[in-house]
Design a protein around this motif. Structure first.
Motif, PDB file in Angstrom:
ATOM      1  N   PRO A 146       4.912 149.115  49.049  1.00 36.95           N
ATOM      2  CA  PRO A 146       5.978 148.481  48.230  1.00 36.95           C
ATOM      3  C   PRO A 146       6.143 147.096  48.333  1.00 36.95           C
ATOM      4  N   GLU A 147       5.994 146.588  49.725  1.00 41.93           N
ATOM      5  CA  GLU A 147       6.387 145.129  49.596  1.00 41.93           C
ATOM      6  C   GLU A 147       5.347 144.256  49.254  1.00 41.93           C
ATOM      7  N   GLU A 148       4.243 144.715  49.090  1.00 41.42           N
ATOM      8  CA  GLU A 148       2.904 144.042  48.781  1.00 41.42           C
ATOM      9  C   GLU A 148       3.253 144.158  47.130  1.00 41.42           C
ATOM     10  N   ASP A 149       3.522 145.226  46.359  1.00 43.59           N
ATOM     11  CA  ASP A 149       3.945 145.479  45.170  1.00 43.59           C
ATOM     12  C   ASP A 149       4.592 144.199  44.611  1.00 43.59           C
ATOM     13  N   LEU A 150       6.118 144.179  45.461  1.00 39.74           N
ATOM     14  CA  LEU A 150       6.834 143.009  44.984  1.00 39.74           C
ATOM     15  C   LEU A 150       6.272 141.793  45.181  1.00 39.74           C
ATOM     16  N   THR A 152       3.202 140.716  44.893  1.00 43.76           N
ATOM     17  CA  THR A 152       2.171 140.439  43.572  1.00 43.76           C
ATOM     18  C   THR A 152       3.077 140.029  42.453  1.00 43.76           C
ATOM     19  N   TYR A 153       4.212 140.852  42.110  1.00 40.28           N
ATOM     20  CA  TYR A 153       4.926 140.730  41.015  1.00 40.28           C
ATOM     21  C   TYR A 153       5.565 139.419  41.077  1.00 40.28           C
ATOM     22  N   TRP A 154       6.287 139.114  42.008  1.00 45.81           N
ATOM     23  CA  TRP A 154       6.962 137.708  42.209  1.00 45.81           C
ATOM     24  C   TRP A 154       5.947 136.440  41.762  1.00 45.81           C
ATOM     25  N   ALA A 155       4.637 136.522  42.483  1.00 46.72           N
ATOM     26  CA  ALA A 155       3.746 135.661  42.297  1.00 46.72           C
ATOM     27  C   ALA A 155       3.249 135.402  40.808  1.00 46.72           C
ATOM     28  N   ILE A 156       3.243 136.682  40.123  1.00 47.69           N
ATOM     29  CA  ILE A 156       2.824 136.477  38.680  1.00 47.69           C
ATOM     30  C   ILE A 156       3.867 135.751  37.994  1.00 47.69           C
TER      31      ILE A 156
END
Length: 340
Positions: A146-150, A152-156
């Motif tokens: 989950p922390e990696e999902d978020l 990636t989301y913020w980086a995009i």
């Protein structure tokens, strides 16, 4: 040669034609196809299926566009044999929304399956079976934590906010003059942010647009003070638990279908990017949002022509502004409601 038409088929065609003419007359008289009370009723029936009480199907009562209540049987999904490497997933009950043209036209191949009992229903409940592919070659990457999902989301989102497109969008939003104070931003059918186990750039940007639109309008002081601390609302029946976890962490309030339509009103902002159901027809019947951002082509379905009611709403009650071009957003337009 096409299929042979039997005497029974001909009789049914006469009945179908009579129903189509009646529905068209009802529409021409100004009767809403999608009334909020009917949407609420369908939502209550949907909850019963989602609670697991009718996994094998069941009878429900729904109101037709002619004002008559019909008892119809909702069939469970047909479980065909799985394809190679395909594994059935969970069962999801959803609402199917049918546009006017769907309710007033047919193909000869429809005769056998046409149900006279549900012909007047603009909304129906159905189920889909999710599947997953176990072919390692097709899905080589395991789900990220989950922390990696978020992350990636913020980086995009951060990358998008440094782009020329973002600057152009801010210029458009800076010049939007909205006639009344706003209370909420509501987005429908923005798509799942996770596709084939990985966070998807296009879908992340769909949601980034929603949150940025909300924060920009709040910053401009266009929200009522009591509503300025609200989070943007989003609704998409396709969201999985993983999607919901990401989006809640990204500060969204997730609504279950059809709650977005019950929340939508004249002080709302509506965002809809490439929905696969007739959004414009629903909006034209239930309210006049202060600001709309949606796909101008109205969706891919052959039944989704622009109805007279939608056309009149757009041309007479809104000012259209071009949305800056971007490969991830399609053919969007900005509609601002005219002052009275």
């Amino acid at each position: 040669m096409g299929p042979r038409t039997t005497p029974a088929d001909k009789e049914k065609l006469v009945q179908m034609d009579s129903i189509f003419r009646e529905i068209q007359t009802i529409y021409d008289a100004g009767t809403p196809i999608f009334a909020k009370e009917n949407i609420r009723q369908v939502g209550e029936e949907l909850r019963r299926f989602q609670d697991g009480k009718h996994n094998d199907g069941g009878n429900i009562t729904m109101r037709g566009v002619n004002g008559v209540d019909y008892e119809v049987f909702v069939h469970p999904p047909r479980r065909g044999p799985p394809r190679e490497n395909e594994v059935p997933g969970g069962l999801t009950w959803i609402i199917h929304y049918h546009a006017l043209e769907y309710l007033t036209s047919f193909k000869l191949s429809d005769i056998a399956v046409f149900d006279l009992q549900s012909a007047y229903l603009p909304m129906k409940i159905g189920a889909i079976i999710r599947t997953r592919n176990e072919n390692v070659k097709d899905t080589p990457l395991r789900p990220a934590p989950p922390e990696e999902d978020l992350t990636t989301y913020w980086a995009i989102e951060r990358e998008w906010k440094t782009s020329e497109h973002y600057a152009q969008l801010q210029e458009v939003l800076a010049n939007v003059e909205i006639p009344i104070p706003l209370t909420k931003v509501i987005a429908v059918a923005s798509g799942r942010p996770v596709v084939q186990t990985q966070v998807n750039k296009r879908r992340v940007l769909h949601h980034s647009l929603i949150s940025d639109l909300h924060s920009t309008l709040v910053r401009r002081g266009l929200f009522l003070p009591a509503a300025s601390s609200t989070k943007p609302y989003i609704q998409d029946p396709a969201y999985t638990q993983r999607d919901r976890d990401i989006l809640r962490s990204a500060e969204f309030t997730i609504l279950d279908d059809p709650q977005a339509w019950l929340e939508l009103d004249d002080s709302s902002v509506l965002v809809c990017i490439n929905a696969d159901f007739p959004v414009a027809d629903i909006v034209a019947d239930i309210c006049r949002p202060a600001l709309i951002i949606w796909d101008k082509k109205r969706g891919p379905h052959p039944y989704w022509t622009v109805t007279p009611r939608v056309k009149a709403m757009i041309e007479n009650e809104y000012i259209e502004t071009k949305f800056p071009d971007h490969e991830c957003f399609g053919n969007l337009v900005v509609l601002v409601r005219k002052t009275s």
